[in-house]
Enzyme design. Sequence first.
Site, PDB file in Angstrom:
ATOM      1  N   GLY A  21      50.193  42.763  39.405  1.00 24.89           N
ATOM      2  CA  GLY A  21      49.069  41.828  39.960  1.00 24.89           C
ATOM      3  C   GLY A  21      48.957  40.434  38.930  1.00 24.89           C
ATOM      4  O   GLY A  21      49.921  39.862  38.409  1.00 24.89           O
ATOM      5  N   ILE A  22      47.739  40.208  38.757  1.00 24.99           N
ATOM      6  CA  ILE A  22      47.387  39.082  38.069  1.00 24.99           C
ATOM      7  C   ILE A  22      47.891  39.138  36.481  1.00 24.99           C
ATOM      8  O   ILE A  22      48.673  38.161  35.964  1.00 24.99           O
ATOM      9  CB  ILE A  22      45.843  38.842  38.015  1.00 24.99           C
ATOM     10  N   ASP A  65      45.291  53.655  27.831  1.00 21.41           N
ATOM     11  CA  ASP A  65      44.359  53.912  28.733  1.00 21.41           C
ATOM     12  C   ASP A  65      43.083  53.100  28.180  1.00 21.41           C
ATOM     13  O   ASP A  65      42.527  53.816  27.531  1.00 21.41           O
ATOM     14  CB  ASP A  65      44.002  55.353  29.238  1.00 21.41           C
ATOM     15  N   VAL A  66      42.873  52.198  28.390  1.00 27.96           N
ATOM     16  CA  VAL A  66      41.628  51.450  27.755  1.00 27.96           C
ATOM     17  C   VAL A  66      40.165  51.968  28.051  1.00 27.96           C
ATOM     18  O   VAL A  66      39.369  51.798  27.597  1.00 27.96           O
ATOM     19  CB  VAL A  66      41.626  49.889  27.984  1.00 27.96           C
ATOM     20  N   TYR A 160      30.516  45.855  39.859  1.00 26.23           N
ATOM     21  CA  TYR A 160      31.440  45.091  39.486  1.00 26.23           C
ATOM     22  C   TYR A 160      31.097  43.764  38.944  1.00 26.23           C
ATOM     23  O   TYR A 160      31.383  43.283  37.906  1.00 26.23           O
ATOM     24  CB  TYR A 160      32.489  44.878  40.690  1.00 26.23           C
ATOM     25  N   LYS A 164      31.486  41.775  35.552  1.00 24.25           N
ATOM     26  CA  LYS A 164      32.238  40.558  35.123  1.00 24.25           C
ATOM     27  C   LYS A 164      31.201  39.390  34.475  1.00 24.25           C
ATOM     28  O   LYS A 164      31.730  38.560  33.867  1.00 24.25           O
ATOM     29  CB  LYS A 164      32.790  39.918  36.501  1.00 24.25           C
ATOM     30  N   THR A 195      46.806  40.783  45.442  1.00 20.63           N
ATOM     31  CA  THR A 195      47.198  41.900  44.379  1.00 20.63           C
ATOM     32  C   THR A 195      46.951  43.403  45.099  1.00 20.63           C
ATOM     33  O   THR A 195      46.149  43.546  46.112  1.00 20.63           O
ATOM     34  CB  THR A 195      46.501  41.952  42.929  1.00 20.63           C
TER      35      THR A 195
HETATM   36  P1  NDP Z   1      45.376  45.263  39.972  1.00 24.32           P
HETATM   37  O1  NDP Z   1      44.602  46.347  40.709  1.00 24.32           O
HETATM   38  O2  NDP Z   1      46.575  44.704  41.010  1.00 24.32           O
HETATM   39  O3  NDP Z   1      45.662  45.703  38.451  1.00 24.32           O
HETATM   40  C1  NDP Z   1      44.917  46.301  37.795  1.00 24.32           C
HETATM   41  C2  NDP Z   1      45.698  46.048  36.340  1.00 24.32           C
HETATM   42  O4  NDP Z   1      44.476  46.684  35.204  1.00 24.32           O
HETATM   43  C3  NDP Z   1      46.816  47.036  36.232  1.00 24.32           C
HETATM   44  O5  NDP Z   1      47.719  46.563  35.591  1.00 24.32           O
HETATM   45  C4  NDP Z   1      46.115  48.480  35.715  1.00 24.32           C
HETATM   46  O6  NDP Z   1      47.297  49.224  35.017  1.00 24.32           O
HETATM   47  C5  NDP Z   1      45.160  47.875  34.866  1.00 24.32           C
HETATM   48  N1  NDP Z   1      44.283  48.937  34.504  1.00 24.32           N
HETATM   49  C6  NDP Z   1      43.023  49.441  35.296  1.00 24.32           C
HETATM   50  N2  NDP Z   1      42.653  50.353  34.584  1.00 24.32           N
HETATM   51  C7  NDP Z   1      43.151  50.511  33.481  1.00 24.32           C
HETATM   52  C8  NDP Z   1      42.976  51.343  32.226  1.00 24.32           C
HETATM   53  N3  NDP Z   1      42.187  52.387  32.365  1.00 24.32           N
HETATM   54  N4  NDP Z   1      43.597  51.236  31.366  1.00 24.32           N
HETATM   55  C9  NDP Z   1      44.537  50.259  31.082  1.00 24.32           C
HETATM   56  N5  NDP Z   1      44.987  49.632  32.018  1.00 24.32           N
HETATM   57  C10 NDP Z   1      44.079  49.706  33.273  1.00 24.32           C
HETATM   58  O7  NDP Z   1      44.333  44.209  39.832  1.00 24.32           O
HETATM   59  P2  NDP Z   1      44.402  42.465  39.579  1.00 24.32           P
HETATM   60  O8  NDP Z   1      45.685  42.090  39.104  1.00 24.32           O
HETATM   61  O9  NDP Z   1      43.769  41.996  40.811  1.00 24.32           O
HETATM   62  O10 NDP Z   1      43.078  42.339  38.507  1.00 24.32           O
HETATM   63  C11 NDP Z   1      43.379  42.038  37.285  1.00 24.32           C
HETATM   64  C12 NDP Z   1      42.232  41.487  36.815  1.00 24.32           C
HETATM   65  O11 NDP Z   1      41.821  40.230  37.475  1.00 24.32           O
HETATM   66  C13 NDP Z   1      41.025  42.708  36.731  1.00 24.32           C
HETATM   67  O12 NDP Z   1      40.257  42.540  35.553  1.00 24.32           O
HETATM   68  C14 NDP Z   1      40.221  42.143  37.990  1.00 24.32           C
HETATM   69  O13 NDP Z   1      39.011  42.529  37.934  1.00 24.32           O
HETATM   70  C15 NDP Z   1      40.529  40.499  37.903  1.00 24.32           C
HETATM   71  N6  NDP Z   1      40.163  40.078  39.219  1.00 24.32           N
HETATM   72  C16 NDP Z   1      40.873  40.260  40.159  1.00 24.32           C
HETATM   73  C17 NDP Z   1      40.713  39.384  41.466  1.00 24.32           C
HETATM   74  C18 NDP Z   1      41.589  39.417  42.687  1.00 24.32           C
HETATM   75  O14 NDP Z   1      41.249  38.898  43.678  1.00 24.32           O
HETATM   76  N7  NDP Z   1      42.623  40.234  42.579  1.00 24.32           N
HETATM   77  C19 NDP Z   1      39.490  38.230  41.551  1.00 24.32           C
HETATM   78  C20 NDP Z   1      38.745  38.348  40.228  1.00 24.32           C
HETATM   79  C21 NDP Z   1      38.838  39.210  39.180  1.00 24.32           C
HETATM   80  P3  NDP Z   1      48.074  50.023  35.815  1.00 24.32           P
HETATM   81  O15 NDP Z   1      49.095  49.277  36.438  1.00 24.32           O
HETATM   82  O16 NDP Z   1      48.475  51.106  34.446  1.00 24.32           O
HETATM   83  O17 NDP Z   1      47.244  50.953  36.472  1.00 24.32           O
END
Ligand code: NDP
Length: 255
Positions: A21-22, A65-66, A160, A164, A195
């Site tokens: 993802g991002i 795991d944060v 959520y 944020k 994503t």
């Molecule tokens: P994804 O669901 O695609 O990825 C989430 C990421 O966060 C993964 O790498 C995951 O790790 C990690 N993660 C989640 N929980 C934990 C945890 N407990 N410990 C460690 N790592 C964790 O999300 P996005 O890429 O879309 O989102 C990334 C950020 O951007 C987030 O903060 C989201 O809120 C924010 N965001 C996203 C938007 C969107 O439209 N996509 C819009 C606005 C904000 P793992 O792969 O190991 O599970």
Amino acid sequence: MIFDLFRLDGKVALVTGATRGIGLGIVEALTDAGAHVILSSRVPKPDVVERFKDAGRKVDYLQGDVQDPAVPAQLIAEAVRLGAGRLDILVNNAGVAQHGETHSFPAEQYRRLMDINLDSVFRACQAALGPMRAQKDGVILNIGSISGLISNIPQPQAAYNASKAAVHMLTKSLASDYADDGIRVNAIAPGYITTDMTNGGLNDPVWGPVWRDMTPMKRPGSAMDIGAAALYLCSPASGYVTGEVLVVDGGYTVR
Ligand code: NDP
């Protein structure tokens, strides 16, 4: 040359949520600019890390795991070790989204969401301030959301949104408190980005069209749209920018 301001050669960066993802878009951008990037995620993805190594990028990996309160500080300590005593850039990107009506939102889901989206960010910032203050130099970038600025529709997601908004205010507060230490703290507020987090909503017959119609550019963004903004905010190109919440949303919040 102006482009030299976007170089990150010799810089050490830790990115959470880095293997998809991002976060992955941010890693692409920072490693392309020459940074040594330490990727972190909950689920190890050795193939992703190997792909960067094969491409000649300088990367390392830390699992964590944060949601566990001890983990953010452990990640920072390990990153400093891998960075031979330095941590120049921290990107707090890991996050989860959870929709649901507030009147019936389960307490344990609320706690998990706040633990991951807000508390872990606070803890990681807190831990990174140690080495960054000692260096008298550092950049923190938090991934917020347009959901910290507006209340999205049609999906209900008050928890959520609140998480944020708090990340945005944490960003501004730290920028104010630690500017004297040479530390810049900024956030990005993405709009809808394609994503795993948004795939369900973008393909939903009700939510998808609403999300697109409410975005003036009529499409979701890509992880690299956020990666490019992250590179700006993590590099000397943004040397006079701190406390900013940079909105990257195809125009969603202008209406
Ligand atoms: P994804 O669901 O695609 O990825 C989430 C990421 O966060 C993964 O790498 C995951 O790790 C990690 N993660 C989640 N929980 C934990 C945890 N407990 N410990 C460690 N790592 C964790 O999300 P996005 O890429 O879309 O989102 C990334 C950020 O951007 C987030 O903060 C989201 O809120 C924010 N965001 C996203 C938007 C969107 O439209 N996509 C819009 C606005 C904000 P793992 O792969 O190991 O599970």
